[in-house]
Structures are given as structure tokens and as C-alpha cells.
Design an enzyme around this catalytic site. Structure first.
Site, mmCIF file in Angstrom:
data_model
loop_
_atom_site.group_PDB
_atom_site.id
_atom_site.type_symbol
_atom_site.label_atom_id
_atom_site.label_comp_id
_atom_site.label_asym_id
_atom_site.label_seq_id
_atom_site.Cartn_x
_atom_site.Cartn_y
_atom_site.Cartn_z
ATOM 1 N N GLU A 147 13.028 -4.846 -2.775
ATOM 2 C CA GLU A 147 12.449 -5.182 -3.936
ATOM 3 C C GLU A 147 13.251 -5.064 -5.146
ATOM 4 O O GLU A 147 12.948 -5.832 -6.186
ATOM 5 C CB GLU A 147 11.273 -4.097 -4.081
ATOM 6 C CG GLU A 147 10.322 -4.146 -5.286
ATOM 7 C CD GLU A 147 9.401 -3.364 -5.616
ATOM 8 O OE1 GLU A 147 8.364 -3.433 -6.347
ATOM 9 O OE2 GLU A 147 9.381 -2.165 -4.760
ATOM 10 N N SER A 175 7.802 6.450 -10.619
ATOM 11 C CA SER A 175 8.177 6.802 -11.765
ATOM 12 C C SER A 175 9.674 7.558 -12.002
ATOM 13 O O SER A 175 10.342 7.857 -11.258
ATOM 14 C CB SER A 175 7.213 8.207 -12.146
ATOM 15 O OG SER A 175 7.648 9.320 -11.379
ATOM 16 N N GLY A 213 0.902 -1.351 -0.020
ATOM 17 C CA GLY A 213 -0.101 0.078 -0.225
ATOM 18 C C GLY A 213 0.861 1.414 -0.284
ATOM 19 O O GLY A 213 0.949 1.985 1.146
#
Length: 417
Positions: free
Chosen positions: A263, A396, A146
Site C-alpha cells: 500500500e 495512527s 477490512g
């Protein structure tokens, strides 16, 4: 063949390294196990799943993940006390590369195993580790992330989802977006603003929130490809226990950056093997269609090959430093490298297809079977459409460059309203 048992010869040297012979035997063990087990009920799963294709054989891939867990092939780098194998970085790299070479199915437990698990090992309390790590290792609980919000996009520091303590529980209100696999997840790690009046990186907390409760509404988002692997998630007085905050309240930015570093860690080596397979298939397609005779296409294929080697070189150079607090710099560089490379690969695929790539149809030699709910797209059209998101999700390009500039290079902050 069952789980691999360790022996005296599997013991690392005092510097924590294994010999080349030990690594070679470990790689052979991985290959042998995958060859024996990617058969029978799991035979048809080869190559299924992954970004943009998470809808493919989800239940069967979940069963495969649990089969891996039962044989001891999940959470390899975790300490043995939490069910891991205490595998070296090199062994983890070997596993991910052999897994990708075998064209084994994409894992459905990636978020729990590769993101939250290492985060809890690094920052969680003993009670949190004891509660959540066993269920992650056995793939009995699935997780989602989240982070992103409609008004913040990839700028995590701009989130407005809030949480406050109400007795012995956190009460959470707000909205997250692009939450991958939220519709199948049991838990979500949520970054929320817990200090009233705080701004940017201050006052954030990292909460562990159960998904199956009345205060959470999950709404799938239809993608360009016609599938829905990510979702909007609405929190309306959602609840979680007061002690399910990782780190201290207000320290959520540091914990969230740690998760992003994990990650973009070891599992990216397996990702690069899949990228290499996609590139090889595009090259084969170019030769079959005659596109490879175009010197511009040939040059783009060569440049893609070089770019893939750059990705690997950077990953190997920074692998030992996974988890280092460098302001998110290594993670941001890695994200910029692979996201732009993969988006470019999607564009290369369309250039090889030429005018045929403009028509969505399941007819023709480049088509694959169309899964339920998916548009009439061949594999290259799906690759092109989904890779348009690579430079947006997970932070981004613009945000990654700002992180590198401001938090690593120390340049002046970009002007903001």
C-alpha cells in the site's frame, strides 16, 4: 491510440534494468496516451476523486479505469501471465508520476490493483490468483479492506472480529469500521481471529469475503466534509469458502503486513505529485492574497517544499525493497512522513486563508463547485478537514511509532493493560 506494444528494444538488460532512452520512450508513450484519451467523454474527469473526494463522478471514473485496463495500463508490474506488463520498478514510478502530472482522475480500483493484487501474487495460491487477478486487472470486481475495528482503532493486533470453519465455509462475525468504498465493493479482504483464545498477532487469518450477501450490512459514515466514502461493516454469520484464506490459517498478521507494505509502495510517487500540485496552488493563493508577504507563512511554504523532497528521497531509497519483511518498518516510516506532511499542508492552507477560512461558504474566489451531498466548503477547507484523518487512518501515528520502536529497533514493548 491503443495499447502500447512491446518490441525487442523494450527488452530489459540481464540485470532487469532498462536504459535511460527506453525509460524516456516509455514516459513519452504514457504522456501521449493520456493526452489523447483524457478527452471526449473523459475530458471533464481531470483532477476528480481521491481521498475525501471519492464521491466525485464515481461511475465515470470507473468507466475510465476500465478504459485504462482495455489499453493495458493497469497492473503494470504484474507478471505477463496475469495480464501485466512485467514493468520494472522505474517504469511503474514513471507511469504513476506521468499520470499525476496529467491530472488524471483518481483510480477507483486502487485497493484491488495496488493492495490485494500484489498480496495474492506474493502469498496466494494458484487457484486464488487465477480466480481474482483477471477481474482486478479488468476492473470488473472492486475490493475494500477490512482491517480497522471500533474497539481496536489502528491497532490491528487488537481486533476481535472472529471466524470459524463451518463445514466447507468460514463463518464470520464482528464489525469493521472506516472501510473505504465498502458500499461499492464486490469483495473485501478481512483480517479475522480464527484461533479461539488467541491474542495480539497470533491466531489471525486473512480471508477473502464476498460483500453481496445477507450476512453483511454496510452503513456509510458521514464525514466532516459531509460526504461518506467510508463505512461501518457488520458481519453476522457472513460466509466465504474455506479455501479463500490467503496463506495459512493463523498467518494473517504476516499477510496483512505485506499488504500494508504494498500500500505504501510505488503508487506513493504519484501521490507526491498530487501533493506538489496542492502545495503549488497554496503558494499561488498566498501570493494572490498577500499572505506570502508574511515571513512566517513564507517560511512554512519553504519548509513544506523541503518536506516534499524528503518524502520523495525516502520513497526512492526504499522502493527496491518493497515487500521486504522488515517488521513493517519501512511502511511505518513512510506513513509517518507523508501523513504528518499532508496534515501540515492542510494547516498551512488555513493559515494562508486566515479569517476567511473560518466561514463555510461557496462564495468567493477560492471556491469550487459543490458536489451533491457535500458541505459548503471551498477546496482548502475540505483539504484541512480531511487531512485531520491522515495521521489516524491506515495506522495512527502512535501505532506506527510503536511498530518502529518494538519490531524494528527492538525496544521494550509499551506497557499495555
Amino acid at each position: 491510440m491503443g495499447a502500447i506494444q512491446t518490441s525487442e528494444s523494450d527488452t530489459a538488460a540481464p540485470d532487469g534494468r532498462f536504459s535511460a532512452a527506453q525509460d524516456a520512450r516509455f514516459a513519452a508513450d504514457v504522456r501521449e496516451w493520456l493526452e489523447e484519451n483524457l478527452n471526449g467523454e473523459f475530458r471533464t474527469l481531470r483532477g476528480l476523486g481521491g481521498p475525501g473526494r471519492e464521491h466525485e463522478a464515481f461511475d465515470e471514473r470507473l468507466a475510465w479505469d476500465r478504459h485504462l485496463a482495455a489499453a493495458g495500463w493497469t497492473c503494470l508490474g504484474w507478471p505477463k501471465e496475469y495480464g501485466g506488463r512485467a514493468a520494472t520498478v522505474r517504469q511503474q514510478v514513471i507511469f504513476h508520476e506521468e499520470y499525476a502530472k496529467a491530472n488524471a482522475p483518481a483510480r477507483v480500483s486502487h485497493v484491488g490493483e495496488e493492495l490485494l493484487g500484489p498480496t495474492l501474487l506474493a502469498f496466494g495460491t494458484k487457484a486464488q490468483k487465477d480466480r481474482f487477478l483477471p477481474a482486478i486487472r479488468t476492473v470488473s470486481e472492486l475490493w475494500c479492506q477490512g482491517y480497522s475495528e471500533p474497539g481496536a482503532g489502528s491497532d490491528l493486533a487488537a481486533i476481535t472480529t472472529s471466524a470459524h470453519l463451518d463445514g466447507d465455509e468460514w463463518s464470520i462475525n464482528g464489525q469493521k469500521i472506516w472501510t473505504s468504498l465498502a458500499h461499492v465493493a464486490d469483495w473485501c479482504f478481512v483480517v479475522a481471529r480464527t484461533e479461539r483464545g488467541s491474542t495480539r498477532h497470533k491466531g489471525l487469518s486473512y480471508l477473502l469475503v464476498p460483500m453481496k450477501q445477507p450476512g453483511i450490512d454496510v452503513r456509510p459514515i458521514i464525514q466532516l466534509t459531509g460526504t461518506s466514502e467510508f463505512n461501518e461493516v457488520f458481519f453476522d454469520d457472513a460466509r466465504t469458502a474455506a479455501d479463500l484464506v490467503v496463506g495459512e490459517p493463523g498467518d494473517g498478521w504476516r499477510i496483512a503486513m505485506g499488504t500494508l507494505t504494498f500500500e505504501r509502495g510505488i503508487s506513493t510517487l504519484g501521490q507526491q505529485i498530487r501533493f506538489a500540485r496542492e502545495l503549488a496552488d497554496i503558494e499561488t493563493l498566498a501570493r494572490r492574497t498577500g499572505a506570502a508577504d508574511d515571513p512566517l507563512i513564507a517560511d512554512r511554504i519553504d519548509r513544506a517544499w523541503v518536506g516534499l523532497r524528503v518524502l520523495r528521497a525516502h520513497a526512492m531509497r526504499t522502493m527496491e525493497g518493497a515487500g521486504v519483511d522488515d517488521g513493517g518498518g519501512q511502511a511505518s516510516v513512510a506513513k509517518l512522513l507523508w501523513a504528518n506532511w499532508h496534515r501540515g499542508l492542510g494547516e498551512l492552507a488555513m493559515a494562508v486563508l486566515g479569517a476567511r477560512g473560518l466561514v463555510a461558504s461557496t462564495a468567493g474566489p477560492t471556491s469550487t463547485a459543490r458536489p451533491s451531498g457535500e458541505n459548503d466548503l471551498n477546496e482548502w477547507q475540505r483539504l484541512y478537514l480531511f487531512t485531520r484523518a491522515d495521521t489516524i487512518y491506515g495506522g495512527s501515528n502512535e501505532v506506527q511509532r510503536n511498530i518502529i520502536a518494538e519490531r524494528v529497533l527492538g525496544l521494550p514493548r509499551e506497557a499495555r493493560p
